[in-house]
Every structure is written in structure tokens, then in C-alpha cells.
Design a protein around this motif. Structure first.
Motif, PDB file in Angstrom:
ATOM      1  N   ASP A 120       0.855  -1.188   0.000  1.00 24.44           N
ATOM      2  CA  ASP A 120       0.000   0.000   0.000  1.00 24.44           C
ATOM      3  C   ASP A 120       0.895   1.243   0.000  1.00 24.44           C
ATOM      4  OD1 ASP A 120      -1.785   2.036   0.407  1.00 24.44           O
ATOM      5  OD2 ASP A 120      -2.945   1.016   1.958  1.00 24.44           O
ATOM      6  N   LYS A 127      -0.063   4.254  -0.870  1.00 30.09           N
ATOM      7  CA  LYS A 127      -0.797   5.436  -0.426  1.00 30.09           C
ATOM      8  C   LYS A 127      -0.588   5.672   1.063  1.00 30.09           C
ATOM      9  CE  LYS A 127      -5.422   7.472  -0.144  1.00 30.09           C
ATOM     10  NZ  LYS A 127      -6.872   7.276  -0.409  1.00 30.09           N
ATOM     11  N   ASP A 128      -0.734   4.611   1.857  1.00 31.04           N
ATOM     12  CA  ASP A 128      -0.505   4.717   3.299  1.00 31.04           C
ATOM     13  C   ASP A 128       0.917   4.355   3.684  1.00 31.04           C
ATOM     14  OD1 ASP A 128      -3.141   5.471   3.663  1.00 31.04           O
ATOM     15  OD2 ASP A 128      -3.848   3.427   3.973  1.00 31.04           O
ATOM     16  N   ASN A 129       1.739   3.947   2.690  1.00 32.57           N
ATOM     17  CA  ASN A 129       3.145   3.613   2.910  1.00 32.57           C
ATOM     18  C   ASN A 129       3.311   2.480   3.925  1.00 32.57           C
ATOM     19  OD1 ASN A 129       5.850   4.120   2.141  1.00 32.57           O
ATOM     20  ND2 ASN A 129       6.231   5.149   4.085  1.00 32.57           N
ATOM     21  N   ARG A 138       0.698  -4.508   4.027  1.00 31.91           N
ATOM     22  CA  ARG A 138      -0.429  -5.164   4.696  1.00 31.91           C
ATOM     23  C   ARG A 138      -0.273  -6.675   4.538  1.00 31.91           C
ATOM     24  NH1 ARG A 138      -3.682  -1.145   6.189  1.00 31.91           N
ATOM     25  NH2 ARG A 138      -3.673   0.779   4.925  1.00 31.91           N
ATOM     26  N   PRO A 146       4.691  -0.354   8.648  1.00 35.99           N
ATOM     27  CA  PRO A 146       5.139   0.805   7.850  1.00 35.99           C
ATOM     28  C   PRO A 146       6.470   0.533   7.160  1.00 35.99           C
ATOM     29  CG  PRO A 146       5.515   1.205  10.187  1.00 35.99           C
ATOM     30  CD  PRO A 146       4.745  -0.081  10.100  1.00 35.99           C
TER      31      PRO A 146
END
Length: 426
Positions: free
Chosen positions: A304, A306-308, A311, A320
Motif C-alpha cells: 500500500d 498510499k498509506d506507505n 499489509r 510501515p
């Protein structure tokens, strides 16, 4: 925007100014460039004078316009005999430096508008003038003079090219190259203005993980076919005792590395959860750990950006990605991508792996079995029910159902590695 100013001594001064710049500020800049006092300058645009209180865009000045500077009194280029007292102290030497540096510096200090412009556009020079650093000021003036000379030489060369014989092949090649270079420069300027992040270094995706209780920085690489751990890292994590050397081979990517074997299962901690993982061990000291596509698919991971975060488990864990400051320097000092196996030539490399059956066969030689008989023996063993069931179990651990695995092994004549590539590619 860029504008050019034609001076009384037939020089062209190129300036980068704001569209709504006041003419008084432009004249202050020209005072530094030409040595002509502000109160003796007159700026013409298409034959019309622009007043000091006027602005460039209000006067109709647009990108790449040519302005004309004329003097309403004696200028610095008229010679000492024609200059009023005090103007002589503002003269410039042939190399562009001030003839009377102390007087020139005092003059700049006393011009508040000019100092404001310098602090905005050339803060180093402005601070040097405030400190009274004559050497820095002179060095800047010489540099500006050299740039103007180079600009004039380039303009002269372009003019000579434009006036060259249109049937001269060499001249036309030079014109073509000049046009190409101009396009490249404009493209670079557009990138600097609109896409400056493209000039920054891209940091690869790393996350914190633990292998057998030992913390590591894992490189997340969806282009790598298999998850890889270096031999040194495996030893540090206490896993070499589980190394199966039958799964040797060669990893080819950017360079080439030896696959010394495989660790079939070991605990990998991501976030707060533990996941069983299989590692291929490479003898490559500059590589530590690559979290490859096999484990990404098995544990339903998604990258991901976008959220760095990475998942894991369909989103139950979000780890992260590490910032540049969190990575060791040896991870950042080499822009070369480490060699890592990937599927069917896509990604960073391909893998050639020696199947265990070949390693268990006797070496060919005098009195030994031929290569053909070894290959036939390998095929027989690959098709044996016991060996086939082991392969089916291993491939099902990668997240595939039994029917798909059985079909892939049948198509690949029992070759486990080819079957895995087929399943991943499908």
C-alpha cells in the motif's frame, strides 16, 4: 519569466524576473549588471518607455521579450572623462570586477531597493555585502561577467549557424544538434519546475521483521520469485543447521550468486504475528533478506503505497515502510539492485536450480551411468507416487489448491520448479 535587455554597449543581459516585477526593481538589477546608475536608465519596450512605477506585465512584456536600455546621461561605458564624479567609482574592470571595490560596496549598501533584491535572489552575495566581504563580491562580479561572455559567444555561434549555407550538410547537422539540445534543456527545466521529485533518489521498500527472533531489515520485492536470505544473515539467525543443500543452484540477475540451499520453514515475525516462511539461502554478502513473491502471495500481502505500509494477512497487520534515516548506510550507498530470482525473466533475474534427485545420483565417469540414463532415472523418480505427493504438498503450501497443483505437475512432467513457475504465472 525570462526577458533580455539590450544595453547601450550592445550587450544582451538575460534576466529571470516575475511577470509583475516593478520597473524600478528591474533597473536596480541592471545597475549591478551594467554599472549604469538607476536614475540614468530608461527602459523601452516596442519604442515606448516604461516608467519606474510601472510593472512588466502591465506594459505588455511577455516571456522572452527584448527590452532596450538607453541612458539619459553619461554611463559607465562612456569612459572616465565623460563620467560625473562618483560615477567613475562605479566602473568595472575588463574581467567584470569593480574598479573601486570599496566605493562599489558602499554604493550597493546605500541602495535599499537593490539590497532587498539581492537578499531575495542572491542571499550569499547580499550577506557578503553586509559583512563587507569585498573578495566574495568581486568573485561574484567576475563570475557574472564570464557567464555573460559565454552567453554572447553562444548567441554568436547560433547566429553564424543560422546564416550558414543551407546546402552545407555539416552546418545543418550543427543546427539540428542545437535544436535537439535546446529541446533537452527545455524538457529539463520543465521537469525541475513541475516534477522535481524525479531528481531525488528513490528509497526501496524495507520493513522491520524478525527471523527466528533476530531483527532484520527486510527488502520487500514483488519482482523476486522466491524469498531469499543471505548465508551470513541465516547464520546470524541460527538457521544454517536447517540448511538443505540439495536445493542448490545459481541466481542470475544484476550479477550472479550461488544458491547454497533452502531452509524449508522458519518463524518470521511481521508486526505482532508469526508466519511460517521458506527461505532460499544465497552466498551474497551485500544482500541480507528479500521478502519475495512466494511469501507475499502465501500470506496475502499487499503493498500500500498510499498509506506507505505493507499489509499482511489480507490487512490484519500493517507494517510501515522504513524511511531513509532508519536504514543502514550500506543499504543506501549502492544504487545497484541486488540479484534476486524472478519468474520467467520478468523482474530482476532468473534462477537455475539443481533438483535434489540430480544431486543424489552417482557422478558420471568411467564405469558409471550415462547422462541419458541419469535423466531417465530422474524422470522415473519424479513420477513416483511418494515423490509426487511430497511435491504436491510443498506446492499447496504456497497457497494453491490440490487440483491446480496436480495439473501443473502433469503439464511440467513432474518438474516442481517449472510447475511453481506455471502456477505463479497463471
Amino acid at each position: 519569466m525570462k526577458v533580455s535587455v539590450l544595453t547601450p554597449d550592445e550587450r544582451i543581459v538575460s534576466l529571470d524576473v516575475e511577470p509583475d516585477e516593478m520597473m524600478e526593481n528591474l533597473k536596480a538589477i541592471l545597475e549591478v549588471e551594467t554599472g549604469i546608475p538607476l536614475n540614468q536608465q530608461q527602459i523601452l519596450h516596442h519604442g515606448n518607455e516604461i516608467r519606474n512605477s510601472g510593472r512588466l506585465n502591465s506594459a505588455g512584456v511577455v516571456e522572452n521579450d527584448l527590452l532596450m536600455l538607453v541612458t539619459t546621461g553619461p554611463s559607465a561605458s562612456d569612459g572616465p572623462a565623460q563620467q560625473p564624479q562618483g560615477a567613475n567609482s562605479m566602473g568595472l574592470n575588463s574581467d567584470g570586477s569593480a574598479a573601486n571595490p570599496s566605493a562599489f560596496l558602499s554604493h550597493l549598501r546605500g541602495n535599499q531597493n537593490l539590497m532587498t533584491q539581492l537578499m531575495q535572489r542572491q542571499p550569499d552575495l547580499g550577506n557578503a555585502i553586509i559583512r563587507g566581504d569585498i573578495e566574495t563580491m568581486q568573485r561574484f562580479l567576475r563570475s557574472q561577467h564570464a557567464q555573460q561572455l559565454e552567453l554572447r559567444r553562444r548567441q554568436q555561434r547560433e547566429l553564424e549557424l543560422m546564416n550558414a549555407d543551407p546546402f552545407d550538410i555539416e552546418a545543418q547537422k550543427k543546427i539540428e544538434e542545437a535544436i535537439r539540445q535546446k529541446n533537452v534543456d527545455e524538457n529539463w527545466e520543465a521537469a525541475v519546475e513541475h516534477n522535481p521529485e524525479s531528481f531525488a533518489r528513490v528509497i526501496m521498500l524495507y520493513v522491520d521483521m524478525e527471523v527466528n527472533g533476530v531483527p532484520i531489515k527486510a527488502f520487500v520485492d514483488s519482482g523476486a520469485q522466491m524469498t531469499i536470505i543471505s548465508k551470513d544473515c541465516a547464520e546470524r539467525c541460527g538457521l544454517l543447521r536447517l540448511l538443505d543443500r540439495r536445493y542448490g543452484g545459481i541466481a542470475r540477475g544484476v550479477g550472479q550468486s550461488e544458491i547454497v540451499g533452502r531452509i524449508h520453514v522458519a518463524p518470521l515475525k511481521i508486526g505482532k504475528n508469526y508466519y511460517p516462511c521458506t527461505f532460499n539461502v544465497l552466498d551474497q554478502p551485500d544482500l541480507e533478506f528479500i521478502f519475495g513473491l512466494d511469501m507475499l502471495r502465501k500470506h496475502q500481502c499487499s503493498i500500500d503505497l498510499k498509506d506507505n505500509v505493507l499489509r499482511v494477512g489480507g490487512g490484519e497487520i500493517a507494517v510501515p515502510f522504513l524511511a531513509e534515516k532508519d536504514l543502514p548506510m550500506h543499504f543506501l550507498g549502492d544504487d545497484r539492485i541486488p540479484a534476486s530470482p524472478s519468474a520467467s525473466g520478468s523482474g530482476k533475474g532468473v534462477v537455475t536450480q539443481i533438483p535434489p534427485v540430480a544431486l543424489q545420483s552417482p557422478a558420471s565417469g568411467a564405469g558409471g551411468p550415462s547422462e541419458q540414463s541419469l535423466a531417465q532415472e530422474a524422470k522415473k523418480r519424479a513420477r513416483s507416487p511418494q515423490d509426487l505427493e511430497v511435491k504436491i504438498t510443498r506446492l499447496m503450501e504456497l497457497g494453491f489448491d490440490r487440483e491446480s497443483v496436480t495439473q501443473a505437475l502433469t503439464l511440467c512432467d513432474g518438474n516442481e520448479e517449472q510447475a511453481a513457475s506455471y502456477l505463479f504465472g497463471g
